[in-house]
Design an enzyme around this catalytic site. Structure first.
Site, PDB file in Angstrom:
ATOM      1  N   GLY A   1      71.949  22.134   7.678  1.00 32.75           N
ATOM      2  CA  GLY A   1      71.423  22.008   6.396  1.00 32.75           C
ATOM      3  C   GLY A   1      71.668  23.320   5.785  1.00 32.75           C
TER       4      GLY A   1
ATOM      5  CD  GLN B   1      27.988  15.585 -14.163  1.00 34.23           C
ATOM      6  OE1 GLN B   1      27.528  15.595 -12.976  1.00 34.23           O
ATOM      7  NE2 GLN B   1      27.677  16.356 -15.231  1.00 34.23           N
TER       8      GLN B   1
ATOM      9  CD  GLU C   1      67.625  21.969  -5.162  1.00 29.05           C
ATOM     10  OE1 GLU C   1      67.668  20.583  -4.972  1.00 29.05           O
ATOM     11  OE2 GLU C   1      68.497  22.869  -5.234  1.00 29.05           O
TER      12      GLU C   1
END
Lengths: 384, 248
Positions: free
Chosen positions: A127, A278, A362
C-alpha cells in the site's frame, strides 16, 4: 473561482442533493448502482471538473471551495461523491502537478466532462510502502509494457482511464524514485477488471482489482514524461485527498445528526418526544460540538493550503479527527434511534456502516497518527 | 422570436414564514430568498422553446430590490441570454404589469411567460393585467405550450381538466406547476452567467408611477388548529356531532 459564483453553485448543489440525490438513495440501495440519469445530471452539473482549471474546461475551485463542496456533497449517500472524487481529487491533482502540457490538454477536459478515473497505487502485497510494489513498467521499443495487479481500486468497474503507479526500476531507490505514474486508458488490450468487491457499506460505489497482462502503452503514457516522479505526484495529491475524506465524514455526520434530530422529535416515550429527555439532548449536543470542530479544522487546513503552507500535518489531523468524530456521531445516532436504529428499515444502521471506511481509507487513523508524531518529533529534534 | 420571462425574488419555498410582531408584514430579516418557483418553470419553458429552435432569445426581467440581481443571475445561469433589472421596492402587481408592458414595447417579444403567481403574496394578477394593458391574448395556468406558426396553443389547467386555447402571438402565458420540471443551473453555466449582460433601469425610465395603491392593514399568523378528541364508539360520535350541531 469567484466567491459569488461559488455561493450560487453551493445553493444549486444543496437543492440538487435534497431534491434528486437523497430521493434516489433507495434505488441505489436496491440496485447497487447510481441511476444512469443521475450520472448524466452530475456530469452536466460540472461535478467531475470542480478542481480542473478553467482553461481546461473545469471550474477551477481552490482548495477551500473544493473542501466545502465535498462537505455539502456528502450530505447525500457516499457513492455520489465517491464516483466523482477520484477525478476531482487525486487524478486531477496529479495531472496538474505532474502532467506535461500535452497530457493536461488531452486529459483534463475529458476528466472535467465526466470520463471516470481510477487511481492505482495499492496492490495485494503493498500500500503506502512503495518498496514492496510489484507492478512493473518495462521499456519496450518506443513504449512501455505494464504487468501487475492493483487492488481495492475505486471506480475500477466503470473507469475510462486509470493512473497506475508502477516500478520502472528493479531496485528500490531513495525518495521512491523507482515508481513512475502511467496514464492507462481502460480499454487498452491486456487489462481486465476483477469482480466488484462486496463491502460493509457505501452501497453504489465500487472497488475492484485491475489486472494488467502485457499492457502496451505509448512512450508519452508516462506522467510528466519522466521516470521516477510517480510517487511524488501521488503523495502531493494525498493532502487534498485527506481533507476531502475529512470533509466527506463531516458532511455525512451532519446528515446523520439531522436525521436523529428529526427522529428524536417524532418518537415518543412516556408520552413525550424523546428529544425532551436530557440524556438524548446530551448526545445531540456532543455531536453538534464535534461536527463544528471538524468543520473549523477543515476550513483552517484548506485556507492554509491555499496560502501555500505545507499542511501535511494539519490535513492528517483534520482527517483523523473528522473520521473518528463521524464514527462517534453515527454511533450516537443509532443509539438515539433505539431499537429502530438496528433495523435496516431505518437510515441509522446504514449511516453506521457507511461511516466506518472513513477511519480507514486515504490513510488509517493509525498511520496518520504515526505521521503526525514523526513530524512533531523531527521538529523537536531540529529545535533541540 | 424573443421571449420575455419576468422573475420575482421571494422568500424561499422551504422557509417557514414568520409574521412581524407588530403585524405589519412577514419578517424578511436574514431570511433565505430565491426565485419564485412558478417563475423557474417559466424560465425553463422559455429555454426549452429556444432549444427547440422556436425562440432565439430569452430575456429575464425582474422588478424589485437591488438584490433581485441574484434572482436574475440564477435565470442567466439556467440559460437566459440577458437580463433587465428595474429597481423598485414594494411594487404591486399593477405597477409591475405596467412596467412589463413598456418592456414589451421596447423588446417586441413573441411571448411573455410568467409564473401564475408569486408564492409570497399569491396575487395571481400580473399576467392577466399585462394582457389587459397590452390588449394581447392570454393563456393562464399553462399545462402544455405548443407554438405553431404565428399561434401558440396552451392547454390550461381548469377545474374540470384541461382546456386548450389557441392564441395569436404576441401572447401572454402564465405557468402552472405541472408545465415542466425546471433544470438545475450547472456550474459551467453559473460561471458563464457572470459575463452575460444585465441592464439596470428604474421605473422612471419607463415613465411608470409605482406608488402603492393598496394598504396592508394587518398580517396575522393562520390560527393554530386545536387537537381533536377521541370518542369510544359510533353512538358517542353521533351524540357528539349532535351536540356541536353538525348532525340533526
Amino acid at each position: 473561482m469567484d466567491n459569488d459564483i461559488f455561493e450560487q453553485f453551493t445553493e444549486q448543489l444543496r437543492r440538487y442533493i435534497r431534491e434528486r440525490l437523497i430521493p434516489a438513495e433507495k434505488e441505489v440501495l436496491e440496485t447497487e448502482m447510481i441511476p444512469e440519469a443521475i450520472m448524466a445530471e452530475m456530469r452536466d452539473l460540472g461535478l467531475f471538473g470542480l478542481t480542473v482549471p478553467e482553461e481546461y474546461g473545469g471550474a477551477g475551485m481552490n482548495i477551500q471551495q473544493y473542501i466545502r463542496t465535498m462537505r455539502e456533497f456528502s450530505y447525500a449517500a457516499p457513492c455520489f461523491r465517491s464516483v466523482t472524487s477520484i477525478n476531482v481529487g487525486m487524478v486531477c491533482s496529479a495531472f496538474k502537478n505532474g502532467g506535461t502540457d500535452a497530457q493536461k490538454a488531452e486529459w483534463l477536459p475529458r476528466l472535467a466532462a465526466g470520463e471516470i478515473a481510477s487511481f492505482g497505487l495499492t496492490e495485494p502485497g503493498s500500500g503506502s510502502d512503495s518498496a514492496a510494489m510489484q507492478t512493473t513498467a518495462v521499456k519496450s521499443g518506443n513504449g512501455w509494457v505494464l504487468n501487475g495487479t492493483k487492488r481495492y481500486i475505486t471506480n475500477a468497474p466503470f473507469a475510462n482511464v486509470a493512473l497506475i503507479m508502477a516500478r520502472t526500476s528493479k531496485e528500490a531507490l531513495p525518495k521512491n524514485a523507482h515508481v513512475s505514474a502511467f496514464i492507462v486508458p481502460m480499454d487498452t488490450a491486456g487489462i481486465t477488471v476483477g469482480k466488484s468487491d462486496k463491502k460493509m457499506g457505501q452501497s453504489g460505489s465500487h472497488i475492484a482489482d485491475i489486472i494488467m497482462e502485457d499492457v502496451k502503452l505509448p512512450a508519452d503514457a508516462i506522467l510528466g514524461g519522466e521516470e521516477g516522479k510517480g510517487f511524488a505526484f501521488a503523495m502531493k495529491s494525498l493532502d487534498n485527498g485527506r481533507m476531502s475524506v475529512g470533509a466527506a465524514a463531516t458532511g455525512y455526520a451532519r446528515r446523520a445528526l439531522d436525521s436523529a434530530l428529526r427522529y428524536a422529535n417524532e418518537r415518543k416515550a412516556f408520552g413525550e418526544p424523546i428529544a425532551n429527555f436530557q440524556l438524548i439532548q446530551q448526545m445531540l449536543a456532543d455531536s453538534e460540538i464535534e461536527i463544528y470542530a471538524a468543520e473549523c479544522m477543515l476550513d483552517d487546513a484548506a485556507r492554509r493550503a491555499d496560502a501555500g503552507e505545507n499542511v501535511l500535518r494539519k490535513a492528517a489531523a483534520a482527517k483523523v479527527f473528522a473520521s473518528e468524530m463521524c464514527g462517534r456521531v453515527v454511533d450516537r445516532v443509532v443509539q438515539i434511534y433505539g431499537g429502530a436504529g438496528y433495523l435496516a428499515e431505518y437510515d441509522a444502521e446504514r449511516f453506521y456502516r457507511d461511516a466506518r471506511i472513513y477511519r480507514i481509507y486515504e490513510g488509517t487513523t493509525q498511520i496518520l497518527q504515526l505521521q503526525i508524531a514523526k513530524h512533531m518529533l523531527r521538529e523537536w529534534a531540529a529545535q533541540a | 422570436m424573443k421571449i420575455i420571462v419576468p422573475v420575482k425574488r421571494v422568500i424561499d419555498y422551504n422557509v417557514k414564514p414568520r409574521v412581524k410582531p407588530d403585524g405589519s408584514g412577514v419578517d424578511l430579516a436574514n431570511v433565505k430568498m430565491s426565485m419564485n418557483p412558478f417563475d423557474e418553470i417559466a424560465v425553463e419553458e422559455a429555454l426549452r422553446l429556444r432549444e427547440k429552435g422556436v425562440a432565439t432569445e430569452v430575456i429575464a426581467v425582474s422588478i424589485g430590490p437591488d438584490k433581485a440581481q441574484e434572482t436574475l443571475r440564477t435565470a442567466l445561469a439556467m440559460g437566459a441570454d440577458r437580463a433587465i433589472l428595474v429597481v423598485a421596492e414594494d411594487v404591486e402587481p399593477l405597477a409591475v404589469a405596467k412596467i412589463l408592458a413598456k418592456v414589451m414595447d421596447e423588446e417586441q417579444p413573441g411571448l411573455v411567460i410568467l409564473g401564475k403567481q408569486a408564492i409570497d403574496d399569491d396575487s395571481n394578477q400580473t399576467g392577466q393585467m399585462l394582457a389587459a394593458l397590452t390588449g394581447r391574448p392570454q393563456g393562464t395556468f399553462a399545462n402544455t405550450v405548443n407554438v405553431s406558426g404565428d399561434e401558440v396553443h396552451v392547454a390550461r389547467e381548469v377545474d374540470g381538466g384541461l382546456q386548450t386555447v389557441a392564441l395569436k402571438m404576441p401572447a401572454i402565458i402564465t405557468t402552472d406547476l405541472r408545465l415542466n420540471e425546471p433544470r438545475y443551473a450547472s456550474l459551467p453555466n453559473i460561471m458563464k452567467a457572470k459575463s452575460k449582460p444585465l441592464a439596470q433601469k428604474t421605473p422612471a425610465d419607463y415613465g411608470v408611477d409605482v406608488s402603492p395603491r393598496l394598504k396592508t392593514l394587518k398580517v396575522v399568523e393562520p390560527p393554530v388548529r386545536s387537537a381533536g378528541i377521541k370518542v369510544a364508539d359510533v353512538d358517542a360520535l353521533v351524540a357528539k356531532l349532535k351536540e356541536i350541531g353538525v348532525a340533526a
